[in-house]
Motif scaffolding. Structure first.
Motif, short mmCIF file in Angstrom:
data_model
loop_
_atom_site.label_atom_id
_atom_site.label_comp_id
_atom_site.label_asym_id
_atom_site.label_seq_id
_atom_site.Cartn_x
_atom_site.Cartn_y
_atom_site.Cartn_z
N ALA A 76 92.15 -1.70 55.05
CA ALA A 76 90.90 -2.14 55.67
C ALA A 76 89.73 -2.18 54.68
O ALA A 76 88.62 -2.54 55.05
N ARG A 91 94.79 -10.87 56.89
CA ARG A 91 95.09 -9.61 57.56
C ARG A 91 94.00 -8.57 57.30
O ARG A 91 93.58 -7.85 58.21
N ILE A 124 91.85 -6.70 60.17
CA ILE A 124 91.87 -5.24 60.31
C ILE A 124 90.46 -4.70 60.41
O ILE A 124 90.19 -3.76 61.17
N TYR A 183 88.70 -4.02 63.71
CA TYR A 183 89.04 -2.79 64.44
C TYR A 183 89.27 -3.07 65.92
O TYR A 183 88.65 -2.48 66.81
N GLN A 229 94.02 -2.55 69.96
CA GLN A 229 95.48 -2.44 69.85
C GLN A 229 95.94 -3.03 68.51
O GLN A 229 95.59 -4.17 68.17
N GLU A 230 96.76 -2.28 67.79
CA GLU A 230 97.26 -2.75 66.50
C GLU A 230 98.14 -3.97 66.69
O GLU A 230 98.13 -4.88 65.86
N TRP A 231 98.92 -4.02 67.80
CA TRP A 231 99.81 -5.16 68.01
C TRP A 231 99.02 -6.45 68.19
O TRP A 231 99.48 -7.53 67.80
N THR A 271 96.13 -7.18 66.72
CA THR A 271 95.75 -7.61 65.36
C THR A 271 96.91 -8.31 64.68
O THR A 271 96.74 -9.38 64.07
N SER A 272 98.11 -7.74 64.82
CA SER A 272 99.30 -8.33 64.18
C SER A 272 99.63 -9.69 64.78
O SER A 272 99.99 -10.63 64.05
N TRP A 332 97.09 -12.22 63.58
CA TRP A 332 97.38 -12.47 62.17
C TRP A 332 98.53 -13.47 62.01
O TRP A 332 98.43 -14.44 61.25
#
Length: 402
Positions: A246, A254, A258, A261, A264-266, A268-269, A272
């Motif tokens: 980050a 990516r 990041i 923020y 949920q991380e998923w 962001t993925s 991306w």
């Protein structure tokens, strides 16, 4: 050869000798700044390369060590890079610094020479070519991604020179594709050029590049098998080894996502992957069209931008490809509009735009700092996205108009 031609060659020889001195004097302040930096801050990436070679010489695991505090940097490159770094490990630290820094400028000279060839070989400018080359070397040196090559002792400009030479050299003395294979084996991200060779159907070059990359990748399994296993099945799968993803210096797509923020991380993925698919399709299609139109330099510039934008992590110094981008915009230098655009791109990548964004965020101005600060913080990455559009859409149209 006539006596007049001999006199011209002699004048050019002396001119090139003077050019070396002029460039050396112009870049001396930059070199002095970073080679007299405190020892624990000096050429920290070169220290990583050299220590990787030392680990091999001492029979210690390459991927278990980190450089001394406060850096604590691990070796993050494929094992063939550690094998090549043995040459650096055989030098003293002081010698390695000077040899590597000189190598950076040699690689930059190769990059400038190939990138601006149409301008330098223009008939009406040929007698001024040495002085024009000197000017281009100096202005490119002070681009922030190139300054960071010297600051950190990075390898990126060498990889740029290898891939560029392989793609645009008129009559290479090496098997075309070998240098791309070498670059890919050393740092993986140049592997985007394999995709480029596929979509442009340069089959012979593709097979040579793939063969060279495969041989150099498999060789460590025979020579240093445990280190090869450690990299491909452990170190490569750990993104945190590359540093804080980050961080402002990560200007890949990516990295920019990041820093939003999202909760949920998923998510962001997922975003991306979608953006990477769109940008990748647009970039490689543009590279294919440029190649088919006979503009290999524009194609290489686009693929270089793909190496930055599509990678999970791309630090500012990875944007060394901006040298090739600027040259693609300049062309033969006859179009004043293209020259002005190129000057604007150069200026944009000279100033520390992302760090202005960090300052804006820190200022905490209500309603301004956070949104504007985030945009500016991602300035180099967003600029690279804009450059993809410029090379794919604007430049071909501008060429037709001119």
């Amino acid at each position: 050869m006539t006596s007049g031609e001999v006199r011209v060659i002699r004048r050019q020889w002396w001119a090139w000798a003077i050019v070396v001195l002029v460039v050396a004097a112009a870049v001396a302040p930059l070199v002095h700044t970073w080679l007299t930096n405190p020892d624990d801050q000096r050429l920290v990436d070169l220290d990583v390369y050299r220590t990787g070679g030392q680990m091999l010489l001492e029979g210690r695991p390459v991927y278990d060590y980190v450089t001394p505090a406060p850096q604590l940097l691990p070796f993050t490159y494929p094992p063939i890079a550690a094998m090549l770094a043995v040459l650096l490990a055989g030098m003293s630290w002081e010698t390695a610094q000077w040899v590597w820094t000189a190598g950076i400028f040699v690689a930059l000279a190769v990059t400038v020479g190939f990138s601006f060839r149409r301008l330098l070989e223009r008939q009406d400018l040929r007698k001024y070519a040495p002085w024009l080359f000197a000017l281009l070397m100096v202005v490119c040196t002070y681009l922030m991604p190139i300054r960071d090559q010297v600051r950190f002792g990075q390898v990126d400009i060498l990889l740029v020179a290898l891939c560029l030479a392989d793609c645009v050299a008129k009559r290479p003395w090496w098997p075309r594709g070998f240098l791309i294979g070498l670059a890919t084996a050393v740092k993986l991200t140049p592997g985007v050029f394999l995709i480029y060779l596929l979509v442009t159907r340069q089959w012979r070059t593709f097979f040579m590049a793939s063969f060279a990359a495969a041989v150099l990748t498999l060789l460590p399994f025979a020579v240093i098998p445990q280190d090869a296993v450690d990299f491909w099945f452990s170190a490569l799968l750990d993104p945190e080894r590359l540093g804080a993803n980050a961080a402002t210096t990560n200007q890949s797509i990516r990295g920019m996502l990041i820093r939003l923020y999202l909760p949920q991380e998923w998510l962001t993925s997922l975003i991306w992957l979608v953006i990477v698919a769109v940008v990748g399709w647009h970039g490689f299609r543009g590279a294919r069209d440029a190649y088919q139109a006979g503009d290999s330099l524009n194609a290489v510039a686009l693929v270089g931008l793909m190496a930055v934008l599509l990678s999970p992590v791309a630090w500012i110094h990875h944007l060394a490809w901006v040298v090739v981008v600027i040259a693609a915009i300049v062309g033969d230098g006859r179009d004043p509009v293209r020259l002005r655009v190129a000057a604007g791109v150069w200026l944009y990548y000279v100033v520390p735009v992302p760090w202005w964004g960090v300052s804006l965020i820190a200022a905490q101005i209500p309603g301004v700092s956070l949104v504007l600060g985030k945009i500016v913080q991602n300035g180099f990455g967003l600029g690279a996205v804009a450059l993809v559009w410029l090379l794919v859409s604007w430049l071909p149209k501008r060429r037709q108009i001119a």
